[in-house]
Design an enzyme around this catalytic site. Structure first.
Site, PDB file in Angstrom:
ATOM      1  CG  HIS A 289     -12.260  -6.226   6.044  1.00 54.11           C
ATOM      2  ND1 HIS A 289     -12.257  -4.882   5.754  1.00 54.11           N
ATOM      3  CD2 HIS A 289     -12.063  -6.316   7.375  1.00 54.11           C
ATOM      4  CE1 HIS A 289     -12.059  -4.201   6.877  1.00 54.11           C
ATOM      5  NE2 HIS A 289     -11.948  -5.043   7.873  1.00 54.11           N
TER       6      HIS A 289
ATOM      7  CD  GLU B 138      -4.959   5.676   4.325  1.00 55.27           C
ATOM      8  OE1 GLU B 138      -6.127   5.307   4.499  1.00 55.27           O
ATOM      9  OE2 GLU B 138      -4.310   5.424   3.294  1.00 55.27           O
TER      10      GLU B 138
ATOM     11  CE  LYS C 193      -3.863  -2.280   2.100  1.00 52.63           C
ATOM     12  NZ  LYS C 193      -4.759  -2.479   3.206  1.00 52.63           N
TER      13      LYS C 193
ATOM     14  NE  ARG D 187      -8.626  -9.924  -6.802  1.00 57.58           N
ATOM     15  CZ  ARG D 187      -8.388  -9.131  -5.778  1.00 57.58           C
ATOM     16  NH1 ARG D 187      -7.144  -8.774  -5.476  1.00 57.58           N
ATOM     17  NH2 ARG D 187      -9.395  -8.682  -5.028  1.00 57.58           N
TER      18      ARG D 187
HETATM   19  C1  MV4 Z   1     -10.146   2.918   5.257  1.00 55.67           C
HETATM   20  C2  MV4 Z   1     -11.379   3.145   5.898  1.00 55.67           C
HETATM   21  C3  MV4 Z   1     -11.608   4.365   6.450  1.00 55.67           C
HETATM   22  N1  MV4 Z   1     -10.642   5.319   6.411  1.00 55.67           N
HETATM   23  N2  MV4 Z   1      -9.226   3.884   5.241  1.00 55.67           N
HETATM   24  C4  MV4 Z   1     -10.692  -1.759   4.593  1.00 55.67           C
HETATM   25  C5  MV4 Z   1      -9.941  -2.719   3.733  1.00 55.67           C
HETATM   26  C6  MV4 Z   1      -8.960  -1.921   2.937  1.00 55.67           C
HETATM   27  N3  MV4 Z   1      -9.105  -2.192   1.545  1.00 55.67           N
HETATM   28  C7  MV4 Z   1      -9.261  -0.488   3.269  1.00 55.67           C
HETATM   29  N4  MV4 Z   1     -10.304  -0.459   4.231  1.00 55.67           N
HETATM   30  C8  MV4 Z   1     -10.717   0.715   4.762  1.00 55.67           C
HETATM   31  N5  MV4 Z   1      -9.835   1.744   4.706  1.00 55.67           N
HETATM   32  C9  MV4 Z   1      -9.479   5.057   5.815  1.00 55.67           C
HETATM   33  N6  MV4 Z   1      -8.549   5.992   5.803  1.00 55.67           N
HETATM   34  C10 MV4 Z   1     -12.310   2.106   5.912  1.00 55.67           C
HETATM   35  C11 MV4 Z   1     -11.967   0.888   5.366  1.00 55.67           C
HETATM   36  C12 MV4 Z   1     -12.964  -0.125   5.472  1.00 55.67           C
HETATM   37  C13 MV4 Z   1     -13.586  -0.607   4.344  1.00 55.67           C
HETATM   38  C14 MV4 Z   1     -13.265  -0.151   3.078  1.00 55.67           C
HETATM   39  C15 MV4 Z   1     -13.886  -0.648   1.977  1.00 55.67           C
HETATM   40  C16 MV4 Z   1     -14.863  -1.633   2.126  1.00 55.67           C
HETATM   41  C17 MV4 Z   1     -15.191  -2.092   3.352  1.00 55.67           C
HETATM   42  C18 MV4 Z   1     -14.564  -1.596   4.486  1.00 55.67           C
HETATM   43  C19 MV4 Z   1     -14.929  -2.073   5.740  1.00 55.67           C
HETATM   44  C20 MV4 Z   1     -14.299  -1.588   6.837  1.00 55.67           C
HETATM   45  C21 MV4 Z   1     -13.312  -0.621   6.709  1.00 55.67           C
END
Ligand code: MV4
Length: 496
Positions: free
Chosen positions: A234, A199, A115, A291
């Site tokens: 997730h 973040e 990331k 992917r």
């Molecule tokens: C975040 C967020 C809130 N704020 N970043 C979860 C998995 C990863 N791909 C990134 N994720 C998140 N990053 C910041 N700065 C909330 C999530 C997140 C989330 C994001 C997309 C789909 C589902 C989620 C479920 C919980 C948290």
């Protein structure tokens, strides 16, 4: 390229083979000992056993897959999703073996696989990102000071992360050190890499991702967005395209950003750029998946493109046959992931035999699956048994069609997420389009399904009593008639 090997199993292996077949390309399946009788093995022109059931002895062993190519004369490998699909070392070995990987370069996989390096690449193109640290945290006090600057709540993330592992929300400065240590140890045990960064925590985000395609001639286009906010732990359960909240202006901006992210690594193939969107429709780049994704069919339905065919053409060195301006969104598509899981029991995997397995049919319904009636769901792999996709002229029709298709889908022998999907489709927050990644946690209770099950059980019981009374009053029906009547009770139960 006239023969490709599909280094995967289940629905996605079949999905890929179907496109290859239409292109006149021969297919080679690989399979583990647990998958000897699997549909993808029967569908392929040739099949090679690559070892015992556990994936670390079969589907994850790159050398066995490369050997299977040599043995069968396959010139290219489609990795599908999961398994080796985002493994840069495997991509490199494929290249060194003189074979073609239907996917991006090992270099692009490497950069996007972390990331922090993904964000560093995207930063050169001024892509909006959530404020935080640009490097891994090495000093707790410095990180804490940065967290205070950014403002709480903040999120600590693992650079190597995925699936929410190594992610920690911190509400206040006093909790920072403890949460950071937890994140580092979780990341170390899950990924062998304890680097973490911070973040600002976007509290109610929507998860919106953009599909991109890049060819080997430097052309990159986007295929609009997919909305993937309905997820739990997730794991996505419902996806749709387009999103009900994007305006044409934001869509265009996000699309351009996604293309730039892809450009930052000279992306070749199909990829997905992940964003979160806050309440005010500000979007932030999170990461890129290198992917073909599980949910790619909703993009296919609204663009009319076959993404697997596009991937294969790109791997053959062909230039994209369309420009950005040639692409437009028509209609609306929904996808429900049908998992062998029990929504009443915390979505725990519920493996077993598919006693009944009848898929829905008709206009606007697509089922991508890898099983048939009588088959057993192996315990070794992902419990997703099918993807149910519906297409309609608009979102309302796609939702109505999804409810109809769920009701037609008949699976017995295992619990599935089908009834959960119906709950989502009929929920006012989902129907209105006002929902975020907290949808499941906020609205779903096992009772939401139980009441429906109990109602159905009651109706079935009443029907059975009526049937018995009916049979007693008549002379004994012949066997086939009795069977018909019992089918009627089952169907009555299903369709009520
Ligand atoms: C975040 C967020 C809130 N704020 N970043 C979860 C998995 C990863 N791909 C990134 N994720 C998140 N990053 C910041 N700065 C909330 C999530 C997140 C989330 C994001 C997309 C789909 C589902 C989620 C479920 C919980 C948290």
């Amino acid at each position: 390229m006239n023969k490709i090997l599909i280094a995967n199993r289940g629905e996605i292996a079949l999905r890929i083979m179907r496109s290859a077949k239409e292109m006149g390309i021969k297919t080679v399946a690989v399979f583990s000992e647990a998958d000897r009788n699997a549909l993808h093995v029967r569908y392929a022109d040739e099949a090679v056993c690559i070892g015992p059931a556990p994936s670390n002895q079969s589907y994850l062993v790159g050398s066995k897959i490369i050997d299977a190519c040599k043995q069968t004369g396959a010139q290219a490998i489609h990795p599908g999703y999961g398994f080796l699909s985002e493994n840069p070392a495997f991509a490199q070995e494929v290249k060194e073996a003189g074979l073609v990987l239907i996917g991006p370069t090992p270099e692009a996989m490497e950069v996007m696989g972390n990331k922090l390096s993904a964000k560093a690449a995207a930063l050169r193109y001024n892509i909006p990102m959530v404020p935080g640290t640009e490097e891994a945290i090495t000093n707790v006090d410095e990180a804490k000071a940065r967290a205070v600057e950014v403002g709480f709540p903040i999120l600590i993330k693992a650079a190597a992360g995925g699936g929410g592992k190594g992610m920690r929300i911190v509400e206040k400065a006093a909790d920072f050190e403890e949460q950071m240590q937890l994140a580092v140890s979780e990341a170390t045990s899950a990924f062998g890499d304890g680097s973490v960064f911070i973040e600002r925590y976007v509290t109610s985000p929507r998860h919106i991702e953009i599909q991109v395609l890049g060819d080997t001639h430097g052309n990159i286009v986007h295929l609009f967005e997919r909305e993937c906010s309905v997820q739990r732990r997730h794991q996505k359960v419902v996806e749709e395209a387009p999103s009900s909240v994007l305006t044409p202006e934001i869509r265009e901006k996000m699309g351009k950003c996604a293309v730039d992210v892809a450009r930052s690594v000279s992306y070749v193939g199909a990829g997905t750029v992940e964003f979160i969107l806050d309440e005010n429709l500000n979007f932030f780049f999170l990461e890129m998946n290198t992917r073909l994704q599980v949910e790619h069919p909703v993009t296919e339905m609204i663009t009319g493109l076959d993404l697997v065919k596009e991937q294969i053409k790109i791997a053959r060195g062909e230039a994209l046959s369309f420009k950005q301006d040639d692409l437009k969104i028509s209609g609306h598509a929904m996808e429900l992931r049908v998992y062998a899981e029990d929504p009443l029991n915390n979505f725990l995997p519920d493996i077993g035999t598919l006693q009944t397995y009848q898929t829905p049919k008709g206009y606007g319904v697509r089922v991508d699956d890898g099983f048939e009636q009588g088959m057993e769901i192996p315990i070794y792999y992902d419990p997703m048994i099918a993807k149910l996709i519906t297409y309609g002229k608009d979102r309302t029709e796609a939702i109505e069609r999804m409810v109809r298709a769920i009701e037609e889908y008949d699976i017995t022998g295992i619990q599935t997420t089908l009834n959960f999907g119906k709950f989502v489709m009929q929920h006012p927050a989902f129907v209105s389009g006002r929902f975020d990644t907290h949808f499941v946690g906020k609205y779903f209770r096992p009772e939401s399904l139980k009441s429906e099950n109990e109602q159905e059980a009651m109706i079935a019981a009443i029907a059975a009593v009526l049937l018995m009374q009916d049979q007693k009053s008549k002379s004994q029906p012949i066997a086939s008639e009795a069977k018909q009547q019992s089918n009627w009770v089952q169907n009555r139960k299903k369709y009520t």
